[in-house]
Scaffold this motif. Sequence first.
Motif, PDB file in Angstrom:
ATOM      1  N   PRO A   1      -1.751  -5.324  -4.544  1.00 30.15           N
ATOM      2  CA  PRO A   1      -0.824  -4.221  -4.865  1.00 30.15           C
ATOM      3  C   PRO A   1       0.450  -4.714  -5.554  1.00 30.15           C
ATOM      4  CG  PRO A   1      -1.636  -4.042  -2.614  1.00 30.15           C
ATOM      5  CD  PRO A   1      -2.064  -5.384  -3.115  1.00 30.15           C
ATOM      6  N   GLY A   2       0.776  -4.078  -6.663  1.00 34.25           N
ATOM      7  CA  GLY A   2       2.016  -4.356  -7.373  1.00 34.25           C
ATOM      8  C   GLY A   2       2.028  -5.607  -8.221  1.00 34.25           C
TER       9      GLY A   2
ATOM     10  N   GLN B   1      -1.356   0.460  -6.739  1.00 32.85           N
ATOM     11  CA  GLN B   1       0.030   0.249  -7.133  1.00 32.85           C
ATOM     12  C   GLN B   1       0.092  -0.854  -8.183  1.00 32.85           C
ATOM     13  OE1 GLN B   1       2.416  -0.615  -3.689  1.00 32.85           O
ATOM     14  NE2 GLN B   1       1.709   1.183  -2.555  1.00 32.85           N
TER      15      GLN B   1
ATOM     16  N   GLU C   1      -2.165   7.029  -9.680  1.00 28.84           N
ATOM     17  CA  GLU C   1      -2.205   7.866  -8.484  1.00 28.84           C
ATOM     18  C   GLU C   1      -3.644   8.186  -8.100  1.00 28.84           C
ATOM     19  OE1 GLU C   1      -1.423  12.555  -7.625  1.00 28.84           O
ATOM     20  OE2 GLU C   1       0.026  11.521  -8.902  1.00 28.84           O
TER      21      GLU C   1
END
Length: 324
Positions: free
Chosen positions: A151-152, A179, A174
């Motif tokens: 994530p990220g 993410q 989304e």
Amino acid sequence: MKRILCLSAALLALGVFAAVPAAAQSYPQRPVTLVVPFPAGGGSDALARLIGRGLEKDLGQAVVVENVPGAGSTIGFNRVANAEPNGYTILWGSSSGLVMAPHLYPRLQYDSFKSFEPIGMVAYSPYVLATGAISPFQTFDQLRAHAKAHPGQLNWASPGVGTSLHLTLLLMLEQMGVQATPIAYAGGAASMVGLLRNDVQFLVDIPSSVLPQVQAGKVRPLAVTTPERLSDLPEVATLAELGLKGFDSRAWFALLAPRGTPADVTGRLASALKRTLADPDALAAMKRTGFVASPSSPEELARRTREEHRSWGQVIQQHKVRIE
């Protein structure tokens, strides 16, 4: 008495004949200004000029393109919203200006529904999700799996807050349930440079920007954002096919007139547009620039505007996107 009657008849006849030119006048009688709310030289401007040439042939009058860029196209929209409603100033409307901008700009001076008369849809362009050829991702599923596991850690190109490309990626991430980190760029060209350098691992952009890089072997297409596949990339699946049910994001363009423009005038423009979009040469030219003709009635354009105004408004509000 006879002289008076003759004089009255003469005056009546003179009045009738004097009224004939006004009644017989047909639109248009002088050049029409097509306000394009984007800079000259871009893909949208080129398409607007192509359509303008088609309208000229049908209307028998010059169609003069006036570029009025700025503030996410809202300056040009406002210019037409305040123009005389006589059919001599019309708008090259865009989805970004009609359905996104009203949710982004708190002090917008026009209303998408009260300021314009719809004439008809013109065309749309899908977006292509792409990664650099030097990235490890061969497929959309690989990109999604890596993003979920880390994530990220993946970067994506944001070519301007509130742009349709930015909002499309927000919606895509989304629905992917992942993410990733946005990296801000000043427009699509700079974003593509970031992708080629692997500073960002993915972006979405219009076909005319992505296809040359694909053909050069520098970019790998992973998905298309419309429900229909792109004819130039028939092997590339749509996001809907890849599991994002109902996903549909596109840039679309339409003609509009100031509110209060007479129905017979907007009808004349709608007929001219319809014939222009049936011209084989115009269709071929559109395809070369990555656009797909999408003719519609004024009612269909109004319906699409309402539906997308609502759906994109939800995305913008959910992600708290705002332009001051």
